[in-house]
Write an enzyme that holds these catalytic residues in place. Sequence first.
Site, PDB file in Angstrom:
ATOM      1  N   ASP A  83       0.842  -1.196   0.000  1.00  0.00           N
ATOM      2  CA  ASP A  83       0.000   0.000   0.000  1.00  0.00           C
ATOM      3  C   ASP A  83       0.876   1.245   0.000  1.00  0.00           C
ATOM      4  O   ASP A  83       2.039   1.199   0.423  1.00  0.00           O
ATOM      5  CB  ASP A  83      -0.902   0.022   1.244  1.00  0.00           C
TER       6      ASP A  83
HETATM    7  N1  URA Z   1      -1.119  -5.989   3.896  1.00  0.00           N
HETATM    8  C1  URA Z   1      -1.664  -4.746   3.868  1.00  0.00           C
HETATM    9  O1  URA Z   1      -2.742  -4.521   4.409  1.00  0.00           O
HETATM   10  N2  URA Z   1      -0.979  -3.776   3.214  1.00  0.00           N
HETATM   11  C2  URA Z   1       0.219  -3.959   2.623  1.00  0.00           C
HETATM   12  O2  URA Z   1       0.791  -3.026   2.061  1.00  0.00           O
HETATM   13  C3  URA Z   1       0.773  -5.261   2.675  1.00  0.00           C
HETATM   14  C4  URA Z   1       0.082  -6.251   3.317  1.00  0.00           C
END
Ligand code: URA
Length: 247
Positions: free
Chosen positions: A117
Amino acid sequence: MQQDGGRMQLQDVLFTQGFGTRRICAGLVQQGHVAVGGRAVLDSGAEFVTRGLRFCVDGTEWEYHEHAYLMLHKPAGTECSRKPSAHPGVYTLLPAPLRQRPQHGAAPGVQAVGRLDQDTTGLLLLTDDGQFIHRMNSPRRHVPKVYEVTVKHPVDDAQVARLLQGVMLQDEARPVRAAACDRAGERQLLLTLTEGKYHQVKRMVAAAGNRVEALHRSRIGGLALPPDLLPGQWRWLQEADLAALTA
Ligand code: URA
């Protein structure tokens, strides 16, 4: 392009390594921008053994790599998408040749192996080897990924137990469980996942009754994010790193 004995014309070396079209690469050589072994080479058709070949373009040293395998310390506020919408793409952190490497039947340049993310930090792999991406992302491989999670509310034993036993996530038929989950502080968890579902950590932690405030990926398989690789920095993966990934 590759010839017997692993030899390649210098203009083709540059082309495969992302320095532009064949014409641009021939021009770079002919105009004296490229040196091998400390000496400018002006013949764009001069052949070199590619294995371990080091060359300089405008004073910057490069090594020939048939495929690019990289690790990046992803900083917060960057997107893994090729077409980022609200934040700069992680690709802007790489030098232009790595963004431009030609690929057969695919977008040029290296691609992220899975996504983090925009607000997640930590270890991100990038490559131009489509088969490698496929292998690493295959759900059958179960490559463990370790996340350092900072949560909003103090962690209790029940939350850890729920994450280990499995929580129900929307659109999933079965409970999704962490391969390992340890409390690392009052509001800190160390979570190991072997799948890569959308927003998986955030959704799992929410389903366990807490909320992710910060997320950092510190390890993929046996490969840990090196402490001296600072946010925004990248480096080539070595043979040992590649082996550690699936160890
Ligand atoms: N899980 C998440 O919620 N976000 C990420 O960036 C990676 C794993």
